[in-house]
Write a protein that holds these residues in place. Structure first.
Motif, mmCIF file in Angstrom:
data_model
loop_
_atom_site.group_PDB
_atom_site.id
_atom_site.type_symbol
_atom_site.label_atom_id
_atom_site.label_comp_id
_atom_site.label_asym_id
_atom_site.label_seq_id
_atom_site.Cartn_x
_atom_site.Cartn_y
_atom_site.Cartn_z
ATOM 1 N N GLU A 58 -11.834 -1.031 1.271
ATOM 2 C CA GLU A 58 -10.383 -1.121 1.468
ATOM 3 C C GLU A 58 -9.658 0.125 0.972
ATOM 4 O O GLU A 58 -8.576 0.440 1.445
ATOM 5 C CB GLU A 58 -9.832 -2.373 0.779
ATOM 6 C CG GLU A 58 -10.166 -3.644 1.522
ATOM 7 C CD GLU A 58 -9.452 -4.861 0.960
ATOM 8 O OE1 GLU A 58 -8.540 -4.708 0.130
ATOM 9 O OE2 GLU A 58 -9.833 -5.972 1.375
ATOM 10 N N ALA A 59 -10.258 0.845 0.024
ATOM 11 C CA ALA A 59 -9.641 2.072 -0.493
ATOM 12 C C ALA A 59 -9.534 3.145 0.595
ATOM 13 O O ALA A 59 -8.746 4.078 0.471
ATOM 14 C CB ALA A 59 -10.441 2.613 -1.679
ATOM 15 N N ASN A 65 1.376 0.608 0.807
ATOM 16 C CA ASN A 65 1.011 -0.173 -0.383
ATOM 17 C C ASN A 65 -0.288 0.295 -1.035
ATOM 18 O O ASN A 65 -0.671 -0.219 -2.070
ATOM 19 C CB ASN A 65 0.896 -1.655 -0.045
ATOM 20 C CG ASN A 65 2.124 -2.424 -0.435
ATOM 21 O OD1 ASN A 65 2.987 -1.905 -1.133
ATOM 22 N ND2 ASN A 65 2.220 -3.648 0.015
ATOM 23 N N ASN A 66 -0.991 1.215 -0.409
ATOM 24 C CA ASN A 66 -2.198 1.831 -0.980
ATOM 25 C C ASN A 66 -2.095 3.302 -0.599
ATOM 26 O O ASN A 66 -2.582 3.711 0.454
ATOM 27 C CB ASN A 66 -3.481 1.209 -0.411
ATOM 28 C CG ASN A 66 -4.712 1.892 -0.972
ATOM 29 O OD1 ASN A 66 -4.794 2.169 -2.162
ATOM 30 N ND2 ASN A 66 -5.675 2.175 -0.101
#
Length: 193
Positions: A58-59, A65-66
């Motif tokens: 997911e990184a 938001n990331n």
């Protein structure tokens, strides 16, 4: 002078710009006059992909938001919730020299936030583009204007930076998605609920 691309074209980035390691990818768009009376919020989303065209975690999915990948070599510089004004609506900084070796491709996408509930699509968006700037000088190196008329799509893969024979290149993609961010995330290997 910037190289202007058409859909499907590819161009060298680092080979033609020796010593270039840091770039800014600017994404921009305008919304047409009629938008159904609801706010129109477009978002830049970036997927760092391995050789199979998938994120490894997911990184590797960068968005408001990331805002950066695991080692900070790809950084989303902030969410613009209106798209108002001239120039880039959202920007992404990329340090090409430190992008992890397993990342072979970086896909730049634009999606419409809450498109389904707001009955919005890219038929209501105009003047969408991606451009690549030399971070040090600010010079525009590459530009791709998304001239296609997407009528029902709610997400677009606008372009990709990718490695080839030790150099970075850029490809003008211009591929639309009817199911927006969810479809992009699924195709790039993220589990969506």
């Amino acid at each position: 002078m910037a190289i202007s691309l058409s859909k499907g074209q590819k161009v060298d980035l680092t080979k033609t710009n020796p010593g270039l390691t840091k770039v800014v990818v600017g994404l921009g768009w305008d919304t047409n006059k009629y938008d159904g009376g609801k706010d129109f919020d477009l978002d830049a989303s970036i997927f760092c992909l391995n050789g199979a065209g998938k994120v490894t975690s997911e990184a590797d999915f960068i968005f408001y938001n990331n805002r950066k990948n695991s080692n900070g070599s790809v950084v989303h510089n902030g969410d613009n919730r209106t798209g108002a004004g001239d120039g880039d609506d959202e920007q992404v900084s990329v340090d090409l020299a430190t992008v992890p070796a397993e990342t072979e491709k970086i896909a730049f996408c634009i999606t419409i936030h809450e498109a389904d509930t707001r009955s919005q699509n890219f038929g209501q968006v105009s003047n969408a583009y991606v451009r690549i700037l030399n971070e040090g000088s600010g010079a525009e190196l590459i530009r791709y204007d998304l001239g296609e008329d997407f009528s029902i799509e709610t997400g677009v893969v606008i372009g990709e930076l990718y490695r080839h024979s030790g150099e970075w290149k850029f490809s003008a993609i211009g591929s639309g998605y009817k199911d927006g961010l969810g479809g992009l995330a699924r195709d790039y290997g993220l589990q969506t609920s």
